[in-house]
Design a protein around this motif. Structure first.
Motif, PDB file in Angstrom:
ATOM      1  N   MET A  92       0.838  -1.208   0.000  1.00 63.67           N
ATOM      2  CA  MET A  92       0.000   0.000   0.000  1.00 63.67           C
ATOM      3  C   MET A  92       0.867   1.250   0.000  1.00 63.67           C
ATOM      4  O   MET A  92       0.482   2.271  -0.559  1.00 63.67           O
ATOM      5  CB  MET A  92      -0.907   0.013   1.227  1.00 63.67           C
ATOM      6  N   TRP A  93       2.031   1.177   0.645  1.00 64.29           N
ATOM      7  CA  TRP A  93       2.877   2.358   0.774  1.00 64.29           C
ATOM      8  C   TRP A  93       4.028   2.415  -0.227  1.00 64.29           C
ATOM      9  O   TRP A  93       4.545   3.482  -0.486  1.00 64.29           O
ATOM     10  CB  TRP A  93       3.443   2.448   2.193  1.00 64.29           C
ATOM     11  N   VAL A  94       4.446   1.279  -0.749  1.00 67.63           N
ATOM     12  CA  VAL A  94       5.603   1.299  -1.647  1.00 67.63           C
ATOM     13  C   VAL A  94       5.226   1.069  -3.107  1.00 67.63           C
ATOM     14  O   VAL A  94       6.101   0.901  -3.939  1.00 67.63           O
ATOM     15  CB  VAL A  94       6.675   0.259  -1.219  1.00 67.63           C
ATOM     16  N   LYS A  95       3.944   1.082  -3.419  1.00 70.60           N
ATOM     17  CA  LYS A  95       3.565   0.805  -4.808  1.00 70.60           C
ATOM     18  C   LYS A  95       3.897   1.958  -5.749  1.00 70.60           C
ATOM     19  O   LYS A  95       3.943   1.760  -6.956  1.00 70.60           O
ATOM     20  CB  LYS A  95       2.090   0.432  -4.907  1.00 70.60           C
ATOM     21  N   CYS A  96       4.152   3.143  -5.231  1.00 71.20           N
ATOM     22  CA  CYS A  96       4.533   4.288  -6.055  1.00 71.20           C
ATOM     23  C   CYS A  96       5.692   5.046  -5.418  1.00 71.20           C
ATOM     24  O   CYS A  96       5.768   5.173  -4.205  1.00 71.20           O
ATOM     25  CB  CYS A  96       3.362   5.254  -6.232  1.00 71.20           C
ATOM     26  N   ARG A  97       6.563   5.543  -6.270  1.00 71.13           N
ATOM     27  CA  ARG A  97       7.633   6.433  -5.837  1.00 71.13           C
ATOM     28  C   ARG A  97       7.637   7.634  -6.731  1.00 71.13           C
ATOM     29  O   ARG A  97       7.628   7.462  -7.952  1.00 71.13           O
ATOM     30  CB  ARG A  97       9.009   5.742  -5.905  1.00 71.13           C
ATOM     31  N   PRO A  98       7.553   8.825  -6.314  1.00 70.13           N
ATOM     32  CA  PRO A  98       7.436   9.275  -4.935  1.00 70.13           C
ATOM     33  C   PRO A  98       6.056   8.917  -4.363  1.00 70.13           C
ATOM     34  O   PRO A  98       5.096   8.687  -5.101  1.00 70.13           O
ATOM     35  CB  PRO A  98       7.604  10.787  -5.017  1.00 70.13           C
ATOM     36  N   PHE A  99       5.969   8.904  -3.053  1.00 79.69           N
ATOM     37  CA  PHE A  99       4.769   8.471  -2.343  1.00 79.69           C
ATOM     38  C   PHE A  99       3.523   9.255  -2.757  1.00 79.69           C
ATOM     39  O   PHE A  99       2.439   8.697  -2.887  1.00 79.69           O
ATOM     40  CB  PHE A  99       5.014   8.593  -0.833  1.00 79.69           C
ATOM     41  N   ALA A 100       3.666  10.545  -2.995  1.00 79.13           N
ATOM     42  CA  ALA A 100       2.521  11.391  -3.358  1.00 79.13           C
ATOM     43  C   ALA A 100       1.902  10.990  -4.690  1.00 79.13           C
ATOM     44  O   ALA A 100       0.755  11.335  -4.980  1.00 79.13           O
ATOM     45  CB  ALA A 100       2.953  12.847  -3.401  1.00 79.13           C
ATOM     46  N   LYS A 101       2.621  10.238  -5.504  1.00 81.12           N
ATOM     47  CA  LYS A 101       2.108   9.810  -6.808  1.00 81.12           C
ATOM     48  C   LYS A 101       0.938   8.824  -6.650  1.00 81.12           C
ATOM     49  O   LYS A 101       0.178   8.618  -7.585  1.00 81.12           O
ATOM     50  CB  LYS A 101       3.235   9.195  -7.629  1.00 81.12           C
ATOM     51  N   ILE A 102       0.778   8.250  -5.472  1.00 80.17           N
ATOM     52  CA  ILE A 102      -0.341   7.327  -5.224  1.00 80.17           C
ATOM     53  C   ILE A 102      -1.667   8.046  -5.460  1.00 80.17           C
ATOM     54  O   ILE A 102      -2.569   7.504  -6.087  1.00 80.17           O
ATOM     55  CB  ILE A 102      -0.268   6.748  -3.798  1.00 80.17           C
ATOM     56  N   TRP A 103      -1.824   9.267  -4.967  1.00 82.42           N
ATOM     57  CA  TRP A 103      -3.085   9.990  -5.121  1.00 82.42           C
ATOM     58  C   TRP A 103      -3.030  11.128  -6.148  1.00 82.42           C
ATOM     59  O   TRP A 103      -4.055  11.682  -6.493  1.00 82.42           O
ATOM     60  CB  TRP A 103      -3.568  10.531  -3.778  1.00 82.42           C
ATOM     61  N   ASP A 104      -1.829  11.445  -6.622  1.00 80.23           N
ATOM     62  CA  ASP A 104      -1.700  12.507  -7.622  1.00 80.23           C
ATOM     63  C   ASP A 104      -0.853  12.000  -8.782  1.00 80.23           C
ATOM     64  O   ASP A 104       0.361  12.143  -8.804  1.00 80.23           O
ATOM     65  CB  ASP A 104      -1.066  13.751  -6.985  1.00 80.23           C
ATOM     66  N   GLU A 105      -1.521  11.402  -9.761  1.00 86.43           N
ATOM     67  CA  GLU A 105      -0.813  10.791 -10.896  1.00 86.43           C
ATOM     68  C   GLU A 105      -0.188  11.821 -11.830  1.00 86.43           C
ATOM     69  O   GLU A 105       0.596  11.464 -12.702  1.00 86.43           O
ATOM     70  CB  GLU A 105      -1.760   9.886 -11.673  1.00 86.43           C
ATOM     71  N   SER A 106      -0.511  13.097 -11.659  1.00 87.43           N
ATOM     72  CA  SER A 106       0.022  14.125 -12.550  1.00 87.43           C
ATOM     73  C   SER A 106       1.454  14.529 -12.192  1.00 87.43           C
ATOM     74  O   SER A 106       2.067  15.302 -12.920  1.00 87.43           O
ATOM     75  CB  SER A 106      -0.885  15.357 -12.519  1.00 87.43           C
ATOM     76  N   LEU A 107       2.001  13.992 -11.097  1.00 87.12           N
ATOM     77  CA  LEU A 107       3.378  14.315 -10.714  1.00 87.12           C
ATOM     78  C   LEU A 107       4.347  13.827 -11.773  1.00 87.12           C
ATOM     79  O   LEU A 107       4.201  12.727 -12.319  1.00 87.12           O
ATOM     80  CB  LEU A 107       3.733  13.681  -9.371  1.00 87.12           C
ATOM     81  N   GLU A 108       5.339  14.635 -12.061  1.00 88.07           N
ATOM     82  CA  GLU A 108       6.356  14.268 -13.048  1.00 88.07           C
ATOM     83  C   GLU A 108       7.349  13.286 -12.426  1.00 88.07           C
ATOM     84  O   GLU A 108       7.689  13.388 -11.254  1.00 88.07           O
ATOM     85  CB  GLU A 108       7.102  15.513 -13.514  1.00 88.07           C
TER      86      GLU A 108
END
Length: 97
Positions: free
Chosen positions: A23-39
């Motif tokens: 749940m916590w390591v599926k995306c890096r950076p962590f904020a990309k979990i809820w904000d897919e628009s991050l570069e």
């Protein structure tokens, strides 16, 4: 029986702990979990994570049933009335509900 129960404890903790960790390591950076628009960054494919969650839930359910049957095996060879054995085993197996 003791080894089987310890195997279930260790394997369930490992599998459910891994699912929880994802749940916590599926995306890096962590904020990309809820904000897919991050570069930049990356995410594990959602289908793979969902498969892990489904598999861990199925294994957990199966082990619940196995653990609910354990009292029946343990009580059946005791010197008690059959009616008492069944009653106690049903009470001890209510965790499956």
């Amino acid at each position: 029986m003791r080894r089987m129960i310890w195997f279930i404890i260790v394997s369930l903790n490992g599998i459910l702990g891994t699912a929880m960790l994802f749940m916590w390591v599926k995306c890096r950076p962590f904020a990309k979990i809820w904000d897919e628009s991050l570069e930049g960054g990356w995410c594990i494919e959602p289908a793979k994570v969902i498969t892990l969650y489904q598999w861990s839930a199925g294994y957990s359910g199966a082990m619940d049933i196995v653990l609910a049957l354990c009292p029946w095996v343990l009580l059946w060879n005791l010197s008690m009335l059959k009616r008492e054995k069944v009653g106690v085993a049903i009470c001890m197996s209510m965790g499956v509900v």
